[in-house]
Design a protein around this motif. Sequence first.
Motif, PDB file in Angstrom:
ATOM      1  N   PRO A 115     -44.825  80.727  13.887  1.00  0.00           N
ATOM      2  CA  PRO A 115     -45.619  81.764  14.563  1.00  0.00           C
ATOM      3  C   PRO A 115     -44.829  82.622  15.558  1.00  0.00           C
ATOM      4  O   PRO A 115     -45.293  83.700  15.939  1.00  0.00           O
ATOM      5  CB  PRO A 115     -46.709  80.965  15.296  1.00  0.00           C
ATOM      6  N   PHE A 116     -43.660  82.166  15.965  1.00  0.00           N
ATOM      7  CA  PHE A 116     -42.858  82.979  16.880  1.00  0.00           C
ATOM      8  C   PHE A 116     -42.330  84.231  16.181  1.00  0.00           C
ATOM      9  O   PHE A 116     -41.928  85.191  16.838  1.00  0.00           O
ATOM     10  CB  PHE A 116     -41.706  82.156  17.473  1.00  0.00           C
ATOM     11  N   GLY A 117     -42.308  84.225  14.850  1.00  0.00           N
ATOM     12  CA  GLY A 117     -41.906  85.408  14.092  1.00  0.00           C
ATOM     13  C   GLY A 117     -40.436  85.768  14.230  1.00  0.00           C
ATOM     14  O   GLY A 117     -40.067  86.930  14.060  1.00  0.00           O
ATOM     15  N   LEU A 118     -39.609  84.799  14.514  1.00  0.00           N
ATOM     16  CA  LEU A 118     -38.178  85.040  14.688  1.00  0.00           C
ATOM     17  C   LEU A 118     -37.413  84.514  13.477  1.00  0.00           C
ATOM     18  O   LEU A 118     -37.872  83.599  12.790  1.00  0.00           O
ATOM     19  CB  LEU A 118     -37.689  84.355  15.974  1.00  0.00           C
ATOM     20  N   PRO A 119     -36.234  85.076  13.212  1.00  0.00           N
ATOM     21  CA  PRO A 119     -35.444  84.631  12.052  1.00  0.00           C
ATOM     22  C   PRO A 119     -34.710  83.318  12.328  1.00  0.00           C
ATOM     23  O   PRO A 119     -33.640  83.303  12.938  1.00  0.00           O
ATOM     24  CB  PRO A 119     -34.468  85.784  11.828  1.00  0.00           C
ATOM     25  N   PHE A 120     -35.304  82.216  11.884  1.00  0.00           N
ATOM     26  CA  PHE A 120     -34.710  80.885  12.036  1.00  0.00           C
ATOM     27  C   PHE A 120     -33.981  80.512  10.752  1.00  0.00           C
ATOM     28  O   PHE A 120     -34.501  80.715   9.657  1.00  0.00           O
ATOM     29  CB  PHE A 120     -35.794  79.830  12.310  1.00  0.00           C
ATOM     30  N   TYR A 121     -32.787  79.931  10.913  1.00  0.00           N
ATOM     31  CA  TYR A 121     -31.998  79.417   9.793  1.00  0.00           C
ATOM     32  C   TYR A 121     -31.653  77.971  10.114  1.00  0.00           C
ATOM     33  O   TYR A 121     -31.046  77.701  11.152  1.00  0.00           O
ATOM     34  CB  TYR A 121     -30.724  80.244   9.586  1.00  0.00           C
ATOM     35  N   PHE A 122     -32.037  77.068   9.232  1.00  0.00           N
ATOM     36  CA  PHE A 122     -31.877  75.631   9.487  1.00  0.00           C
ATOM     37  C   PHE A 122     -30.663  75.085   8.750  1.00  0.00           C
ATOM     38  O   PHE A 122     -30.460  75.381   7.565  1.00  0.00           O
ATOM     39  CB  PHE A 122     -33.148  74.881   9.077  1.00  0.00           C
ATOM     40  N   HIS A 123     -29.864  74.277   9.461  1.00  0.00           N
ATOM     41  CA  HIS A 123     -28.633  73.698   8.940  1.00  0.00           C
ATOM     42  C   HIS A 123     -28.659  72.191   9.199  1.00  0.00           C
ATOM     43  O   HIS A 123     -28.402  71.754  10.325  1.00  0.00           O
ATOM     44  CB  HIS A 123     -27.411  74.318   9.622  1.00  0.00           C
TER      45      HIS A 123
END
Length: 151
Positions: free
Chosen positions: A134-142
């Motif tokens: 919901p924060f609407g930010l571009p998250f990339y998980f590693h």
Amino acid sequence: MKKILLTTILTALLFNCEVTEKNQYNKNEIIFVVEMDTNEGKSDEDIAQFSQYYTDAINTNEPNSLGWGFYKSNDKIILIERYLDGMAMMEHGKNVSEGGVLESQFVKFMEHFTINKIDVYGNASNELKEFVKPFGLPFYFHPDLAKFSRN
């Protein structure tokens, strides 16, 4: 009597080593690396002062934040956030949200920075991944391959 004393001391030492070893490494640490731009009209001095102010606010209000640092990288600002685990990060998210103890500080944060992307290092749970959507930010998980983290 010497055997009892020796046994007691050895047991205490072994127990202490076991507790120390468990506390020394944190296999659940989550690290967020946030790449940001400085917003227009903010001087280098404004950014440095605000970065210290915000770092102090996190340090005061979030005991499960293991580390927090702003870094200048050419024309970008990099924020590195270290959390005890995913729950600690979700607590941070609640703190900066509406009604949270850091809501007003986060409003000021967004006046100073534009977030470009957030790289998340560590084994993020599905709960954490859903929490940040919901924060609407571009998250990339590693996810982890191998690591250690000392507290």
